[in-house]
Design a protein around this motif. Structure first.
Motif, mmCIF file in Angstrom:
data_model
loop_
_atom_site.group_PDB
_atom_site.id
_atom_site.type_symbol
_atom_site.label_atom_id
_atom_site.label_comp_id
_atom_site.label_asym_id
_atom_site.label_seq_id
_atom_site.Cartn_x
_atom_site.Cartn_y
_atom_site.Cartn_z
ATOM 1 N N LEU A 235 0.819 -1.210 0.000
ATOM 2 C CA LEU A 235 0.000 0.000 0.000
ATOM 3 C C LEU A 235 0.855 1.263 0.000
ATOM 4 N N MET A 236 2.045 1.180 0.591
ATOM 5 C CA MET A 236 2.927 2.342 0.601
ATOM 6 C C MET A 236 3.334 2.740 -0.814
ATOM 7 N N ILE A 237 3.388 1.776 -1.711
ATOM 8 C CA ILE A 237 3.708 2.084 -3.106
ATOM 9 C C ILE A 237 2.658 3.021 -3.692
ATOM 10 N N PHE A 238 1.392 2.772 -3.364
ATOM 11 C CA PHE A 238 0.324 3.632 -3.877
ATOM 12 C C PHE A 238 0.388 5.030 -3.258
ATOM 13 N N VAL A 239 0.851 5.104 -2.012
ATOM 14 C CA VAL A 239 1.012 6.420 -1.383
ATOM 15 C C VAL A 239 2.115 7.212 -2.073
ATOM 16 N N LEU A 240 3.190 6.522 -2.429
ATOM 17 C CA LEU A 240 4.331 7.189 -3.055
ATOM 18 C C LEU A 240 4.168 7.365 -4.558
ATOM 19 N N LEU A 241 3.145 6.761 -5.134
ATOM 20 C CA LEU A 241 2.965 6.817 -6.587
ATOM 21 C C LEU A 241 2.880 8.242 -7.135
ATOM 22 N N PRO A 242 2.199 9.185 -6.444
ATOM 23 C CA PRO A 242 2.162 10.554 -6.988
ATOM 24 C C PRO A 242 3.534 11.183 -7.171
ATOM 25 N N PHE A 243 4.529 10.768 -6.385
ATOM 26 C CA PHE A 243 5.869 11.325 -6.538
ATOM 27 C C PHE A 243 6.514 10.902 -7.851
ATOM 28 N N TRP A 244 5.984 9.885 -8.482
ATOM 29 C CA TRP A 244 6.587 9.363 -9.709
ATOM 30 C C TRP A 244 6.018 10.029 -10.958
ATOM 31 N N THR A 245 5.049 10.906 -10.780
ATOM 32 C CA THR A 245 4.458 11.607 -11.916
ATOM 33 C C THR A 245 4.644 13.109 -11.737
ATOM 34 N N SER A 246 4.634 13.808 -12.835
ATOM 35 C CA SER A 246 4.851 15.254 -12.813
ATOM 36 C C SER A 246 3.672 15.969 -12.162
ATOM 37 N N LEU A 248 2.526 18.793 -13.088
ATOM 38 C CA LEU A 248 1.694 19.303 -14.175
ATOM 39 C C LEU A 248 0.757 18.224 -14.699
ATOM 40 N N VAL A 249 1.263 16.997 -14.807
ATOM 41 C CA VAL A 249 0.428 15.890 -15.288
ATOM 42 C C VAL A 249 -0.703 15.613 -14.308
ATOM 43 N N ARG A 250 -0.393 15.607 -13.022
ATOM 44 C CA ARG A 250 -1.429 15.350 -12.018
ATOM 45 C C ARG A 250 -2.495 16.441 -12.031
ATOM 46 N N THR A 251 -2.065 17.682 -12.197
ATOM 47 C CA THR A 251 -3.027 18.783 -12.225
ATOM 48 C C THR A 251 -3.909 18.705 -13.466
ATOM 49 N N CYS A 252 -3.302 18.410 -14.605
ATOM 50 C CA CYS A 252 -4.095 18.275 -15.838
ATOM 51 C C CYS A 252 -5.064 17.102 -15.756
ATOM 52 N N ALA A 253 -4.680 16.053 -15.038
ATOM 53 C CA ALA A 253 -5.590 14.920 -14.864
ATOM 54 C C ALA A 253 -6.853 15.343 -14.123
ATOM 55 N N TRP A 254 -6.705 16.236 -13.148
ATOM 56 C CA TRP A 254 -7.883 16.718 -12.426
ATOM 57 C C TRP A 254 -8.755 17.598 -13.318
ATOM 58 N N ILE A 255 -8.155 18.288 -14.267
ATOM 59 C CA ILE A 255 -8.959 19.064 -15.216
ATOM 60 C C ILE A 255 -9.845 18.126 -16.034
ATOM 61 N N VAL A 294 -2.109 16.298 -4.353
ATOM 62 C CA VAL A 294 -0.661 16.426 -4.522
ATOM 63 C C VAL A 294 0.062 16.356 -3.178
ATOM 64 N N LEU A 295 -0.512 16.965 -2.153
ATOM 65 C CA LEU A 295 0.177 17.104 -0.869
ATOM 66 C C LEU A 295 -0.152 16.004 0.133
ATOM 67 N N LEU A 296 -1.089 15.148 -0.187
ATOM 68 C CA LEU A 296 -1.498 14.112 0.761
ATOM 69 C C LEU A 296 -0.340 13.225 1.228
ATOM 70 N N PRO A 297 0.570 12.788 0.359
ATOM 71 C CA PRO A 297 1.685 11.959 0.856
ATOM 72 C C PRO A 297 2.547 12.653 1.899
#
Length: 420
Positions: A235-246, A248-255, A294-297
């Motif tokens: 499960l820790m891998i899923f917590v750290l997964l956002p660190f592996w993506t940009s 900008l990419v995460r923000t655009c995904a929410w759009i 973005v900041l949850l981890p």
């Protein structure tokens, strides 16, 4: 006699031994310093240097002094109660002609226009229409004919206040303050007073995001801390997964997810929950959701570290003594997680204060944080003084917050969140 000789020999060998030990210790310290020296130099040039430069920019005010040196000198002893004398007008005329020839008139006009709207027009029009140095005793009349603004005291107090070499103008402007014609600090006009609201909005959004991260991150951290190591690591891998993506990419995904024809609105419409698309983006809601993701981890990891150090025996002991689960959690478990809550909350809050990309992409005009204006003044209007002042105020607020947090935990010996 023999004992005396032995004592002298021991003393003679002890001194060189101490000297060798001290030399070895110094050598070890030098080697340790040599190892960290590249890092110190790197931090000096990439962290301390830029911060020092930003702080200096916030008070640096040499543009007018360099472009209009004689005028600044002539106004040094001016009391500001009446219009300056003929000498100041003559100095200004000479400075304008010299600045026009050297090309520095635009720099001075830009700086003075920050303090008084329309000053760029006053100075540049005067530079265009002033053909030569006025005859002695006629400079005041000549400049007054070219532009009536030279007959107003406000025009001259603006030049005097901008005479440098340092100023509090930008720092006052960052706090929606200014100086009136008499030099007193007063509130800025209502149409110019925007930064207090922006700072308030920045702190409010950051506080809301911190609260959301705590609400969402606490159960996740508790689950990670109580699961067996194998499942916890997975499960820790899923917590750290956002660190592996940009970012900008995460923000655009929410759009994509939150827009009117996005996944969320389409799903709610398909389920029959809504008839019209909800406005989930380009507002405060979208900003908080994207920033929380973005900041949850950064909240989960300190909480997990704190919870992992809590022995399960505490809760079992509370249960064996008859404490209900909720009471045991609130009085035994939760206090021991306070260090993790404090560290995670401080980290998330400080990071949220400086967010720029996420609010700019998913927020509306009323949701932009202070970093947006810092970027605006840095890249578009080139008002580096005000940008630095806004950054300095934000830096000061961050330092004060860290000091308050340190004061709260200072002097407390904590073992798993419980005082000894």
């Amino acid at each position: 006699m023999t004992e005396a000789l032995l004592t002298g020999a021991n003393a003679s060998t002890e001194v060189p031994l101490k000297r060798r030990l001290r030399r070895a210790e110094r050598t070890r310290q030098v080697k340790a310093l040599a190892l960290v020296l590249p890092l110190l130099v790197f931090l000096l040039f990439t962290f301390a240097g830029p911060i020092a430069g930003m702080l200096w920019r916030a008070v640096d005010d040499r543009e007018v002094r360099q472009a209009l040196p004689q005028t600044v000198a002539a106004l040094a002893n001016w009391d500001g109660k009446d219009l300056p004398d003929e000498k100041a007008y003559a100095a200004l005329a000479g400075d304008i002609l010299a600045a026009r020839a050297s090309g520095t008139i635009a720099i001075a006009a830009k700086r003075l226009n920050y303090a008084l709207n329309g000053f760029r027009t006053i100075l540049t029009s005067t530079a265009r229409n002033l053909k030569a140095v006025p005859e002695p005793g006629t400079a005041k009349e000549t400049l007054g004919k070219i532009n009536p603004a030279w007959r107003e005291r406000t025009t001259w107090t603006t030049i005097k206040d901008a005479g440098g070499p340092v100023t509090g103008f930008y720092l006052l402007a960052a706090l929606d303050l200014t100086r009136n014609v008499d030099g007193a600090i007063v509130a800025a006009p209502a149409d110019q007073a925007i930064y207090r609201d922006v700072f308030g909005r920045t702190f409010l959004i950051s506080l809301g995001v911190t609260a959301l991260c705590l609400i969402l991150g606490f159960p996740v951290a508790y689950l990670l801390a109580t699961l067996p190591p194998g499942r916890s690591n997975l499960l820790m891998i899923f917590v750290l997964l956002p660190f592996w993506t940009s970012l900008l990419v995460r923000t655009c995904a929410w759009i994509v997810l939150l827009q009117s024809k996005g996944v969320v609105n389409d799903s709610l419409h398909w389920l029959g929950i809504i008839d019209e698309p909800l406005r989930l983006i380009y507002n405060r809601f979208g900003v908080c959701v994207a920033m929380t993701h973005v900041l949850l981890p950064f909240m989960i990891l300190p909480l997990y570290s704190s919870m992992k150090a809590i022995s399960p025996a505490y809760m079992r002991a509370a249960a064996s003594l008859g404490a209900p689960p909720l009471t045991a959690f609130l009085r035994i478990y939760l206090p021991q997680t306070l260090p993790g809550i404090g560290a995670g909350g401080l980290l998330v809050f400080i990071l949220a204060l400086g967010y720029y990309i996420t609010p700019a992409l998913v927020g509306g005009a009323a949701d932009q944080m202070i970093s947006y204006f810092i970027a605006l003044y840095t890249t578009e209007t080139a008002n580096w003084g005000l940008a630095s002042a806004l950054g300095a105020v934000l830096l000061l607020a961050t330092i004060l917050l860290a000091l308050v947090y340190g004061k709260l935990v200072q002097g407390q010996q904590v073992t798993g969140g419980m005082k000894n």
